[in-house]
Motif scaffolding. Structure first.
Motif, PDB file in Angstrom:
ATOM      1  N   ILE A   1       0.850  -1.207   0.000  1.00 39.42           N
ATOM      2  CA  ILE A   1       0.000   0.000   0.000  1.00 39.42           C
ATOM      3  C   ILE A   1       0.883   1.254   0.000  1.00 39.42           C
ATOM      4  CG2 ILE A   1      -1.705   1.300   1.344  1.00 39.42           C
ATOM      5  CD1 ILE A   1      -2.848  -1.405   2.240  1.00 39.42           C
TER       6      ILE A   1
ATOM      7  N   SER B   1       2.011   2.045  -3.417  1.00 47.69           N
ATOM      8  CA  SER B   1       1.004   2.721  -4.242  1.00 47.69           C
ATOM      9  C   SER B   1       1.012   4.225  -3.963  1.00 47.69           C
ATOM     10  CB  SER B   1      -0.390   2.154  -3.942  1.00 47.69           C
ATOM     11  OG  SER B   1      -0.783   1.254  -4.940  1.00 47.69           O
TER      12      SER B   1
ATOM     13  N   HIS C   1      -1.634  -0.043  -9.060  1.00 46.71           N
ATOM     14  CA  HIS C   1      -2.763   0.075  -8.129  1.00 46.71           C
ATOM     15  C   HIS C   1      -3.693  -1.137  -8.248  1.00 46.71           C
ATOM     16  CE1 HIS C   1      -1.267   3.915  -7.121  1.00 46.71           C
ATOM     17  NE2 HIS C   1      -1.761   4.584  -8.129  1.00 46.71           N
TER      18      HIS C   1
ATOM     19  N   ASP D   1      -2.243  -3.891  -6.328  1.00 47.74           N
ATOM     20  CA  ASP D   1      -2.452  -3.649  -4.892  1.00 47.74           C
ATOM     21  C   ASP D   1      -3.873  -3.999  -4.463  1.00 47.74           C
ATOM     22  OD1 ASP D   1       0.094  -2.818  -4.809  1.00 47.74           O
ATOM     23  OD2 ASP D   1      -0.315  -0.919  -3.803  1.00 47.74           O
ATOM     24  N   VAL D   2      -4.842  -3.592  -5.270  1.00 46.84           N
ATOM     25  CA  VAL D   2      -6.243  -3.909  -4.957  1.00 46.84           C
ATOM     26  C   VAL D   2      -6.427  -5.422  -4.896  1.00 46.84           C
ATOM     27  CG1 VAL D   2      -8.611  -3.818  -5.863  1.00 46.84           C
ATOM     28  CG2 VAL D   2      -7.221  -1.753  -5.845  1.00 46.84           C
TER      29      VAL D   2
ATOM     30  N   ILE E   1      -5.137  -6.809  -1.665  1.00 47.08           N
ATOM     31  CA  ILE E   1      -6.040  -6.576  -0.527  1.00 47.08           C
ATOM     32  C   ILE E   1      -7.033  -7.737  -0.424  1.00 47.08           C
ATOM     33  CG2 ILE E   1      -7.818  -5.047   0.447  1.00 47.08           C
ATOM     34  CD1 ILE E   1      -5.047  -3.790   0.451  1.00 47.08           C
ATOM     35  N   PHE E   2      -7.596  -8.146  -1.576  1.00 46.55           N
ATOM     36  CA  PHE E   2      -8.564  -9.242  -1.568  1.00 46.55           C
ATOM     37  C   PHE E   2      -7.878 -10.576  -1.262  1.00 46.55           C
ATOM     38  CE2 PHE E   2     -10.918  -6.149  -4.267  1.00 46.55           C
ATOM     39  CZ  PHE E   2     -12.034  -6.031  -3.452  1.00 46.55           C
TER      40      PHE E   2
ATOM     41  N   THR F   1      -6.926 -10.614   2.474  1.00 47.23           N
ATOM     42  CA  THR F   1      -8.116 -10.730   3.317  1.00 47.23           C
ATOM     43  C   THR F   1      -8.678 -12.151   3.302  1.00 47.23           C
ATOM     44  OG1 THR F   1      -8.631  -8.444   2.764  1.00 47.23           O
ATOM     45  CG2 THR F   1     -10.380  -9.737   3.758  1.00 47.23           C
TER      46      THR F   1
ATOM     47  N   LEU G   1      -8.227   2.458  -4.812  1.00 48.16           N
ATOM     48  CA  LEU G   1      -7.448   1.625  -3.884  1.00 48.16           C
ATOM     49  C   LEU G   1      -7.712   2.029  -2.439  1.00 48.16           C
ATOM     50  CD1 LEU G   1      -5.104  -0.408  -3.210  1.00 48.16           C
ATOM     51  CD2 LEU G   1      -3.562   1.526  -3.461  1.00 48.16           C
TER      52      LEU G   1
ATOM     53  N   VAL H   1     -11.050   0.803  -1.391  1.00 48.07           N
ATOM     54  CA  VAL H   1     -11.025  -0.649  -1.148  1.00 48.07           C
ATOM     55  C   VAL H   1     -10.411  -0.943   0.218  1.00 48.07           C
ATOM     56  CG1 VAL H   1      -9.957  -2.823  -1.884  1.00 48.07           C
ATOM     57  CG2 VAL H   1     -11.046  -1.353  -3.568  1.00 48.07           C
ATOM     58  N   VAL H   2      -9.310  -0.262   0.540  1.00 48.50           N
ATOM     59  CA  VAL H   2      -8.655  -0.476   1.836  1.00 48.50           C
ATOM     60  C   VAL H   2      -9.617  -0.141   2.974  1.00 48.50           C
ATOM     61  CG1 VAL H   2      -6.815   0.353   3.358  1.00 48.50           C
ATOM     62  CG2 VAL H   2      -6.321  -0.119   0.970  1.00 48.50           C
TER      63      VAL H   2
ATOM     64  N   VAL I   1     -12.873  -2.721   2.785  1.00 53.56           N
ATOM     65  CA  VAL I   1     -12.494  -4.100   3.147  1.00 53.56           C
ATOM     66  C   VAL I   1     -12.032  -4.148   4.607  1.00 53.56           C
ATOM     67  CG1 VAL I   1     -10.855  -5.968   2.680  1.00 53.56           C
ATOM     68  CG2 VAL I   1     -11.962  -4.799   0.790  1.00 53.56           C
TER      69      VAL I   1
END
Lengths: 203, 63
Positions: free
Chosen positions: A82, A85, A187, A190-191, A194-195, A198, B42, B45-46, B49
């Protein structure tokens, strides 16, 4: 009569092949990256489908018995990504504001942070204690994180090109497509992380 | 008083401001349109989520 003469003179001045036909208002480089990212979303979707099949449809435990995922280390990696980014965005804003040093520093920092992410992930693979062939959960773990790692590697190559060009003085306030397109890709990566983080590590 | 709807927007705006840029407001956020919008997406989303994960972990801890 005059216009016909002007057209004739214009045709006489033109050398080389005719300009390529552009049927879209979007630049070809930009359109290529957009279509690529859309296809990548579908690719990741296929892997996430396999993951949810194991957890929801087959109702198998996650992670499998005997598997322990390094949540904290992956969390540090998430923070690194992150941050990268943010530095990428800073680099592009610097390019827009005629701050050449900011552009160079931002791109170089982004590259180093991405490289650190990849090194930590490789180290994680070396010490995690299970192999992809052990069970379905391990296969999905390596599949999803490995797919993402491959995208980080491609992003690093794009960043390497952009950083090299920045140090050679290639980008200006108006002409910085070579930073913007890798930025969008970065980016996106990066997104996706995140998924991945998680679903794989936390939930 | 800050409404719930404006909370993520103000957070994203503060992140942008810290990085020296103020993005132009757009009607629909399209992360494939520009790097600015991709970065904004982004951050969203952070935040979203993160909130969902916190809620799930909280429910798990309670039950």
């Amino acid at each position: 009569m005059e216009s016909a003469t002007a057209v004739g003179a214009h045709e006489h001045e033109h050398h080389g092949p005719p300009p390529a036909n552009q049927s879209s208002r979007v630049e070809s480089q930009f359109l290529g990256m957009v279509l690529f990212i859309i296809s990548e979303v579908m690719l990741f979707g296929a892997f996430f489908t396999a993951y949810f099949f194991i957890r929801v449809v087959a109702d198998d435990p996650w992670p499998a018995e005997g598997m322990e995922l390094p949540v904290a280390i992956a969390g540090v990696n998430t923070a690194i990504l992150i941050s990268s980014s943010a530095t990428m965005h800073w680099a592009l804003e610097s390019a827009r504001n005629e701050n050449r040093n900011g552009l160079r520093a931002g791109l170089l920092t982004t590259f180093l942070l991405g490289f650190a992410f990849l090194c930590i992930q490789i180290n994680e693979y070396a010490n995690i204690g299970f192999a992809p062939a052990d069970n379905a959960q391990a296969s999905i773990f390596y599949g999803l994180t490995g797919l993402h790692g491959a995208h980080v590697f491609v992003g690093l190559l794009l960043l390497l090109f952009a950083t090299t060009r920045a140090f050679r003085g290639h980008f200006t306030t108006k002409q910085h497509r070579g930073v913007e397109v890798p930025g969008i890709y970065w980016h996106f990566v990066d997104v996706m992380w995140i998924f991945v983080y998680t679903t794989i590590y936390i939930l | 008083m800050l409404s719930h709807a404006s909370l993520p927007v103000s957070l994203v705006s503060s992140v942008f401001a810290a990085l020296g840029s103020v993005p132009a407001p757009t009607l629909v956020l399209n992360p494939l349109r520009s790097e600015r919008e991709a970065f904004r997406f982004l951050i969203y989303v952070v935040v979203v989520v993160g909130a969902i994960v916190l809620a799930i972990l909280l429910v798990r801890a309670i039950s």
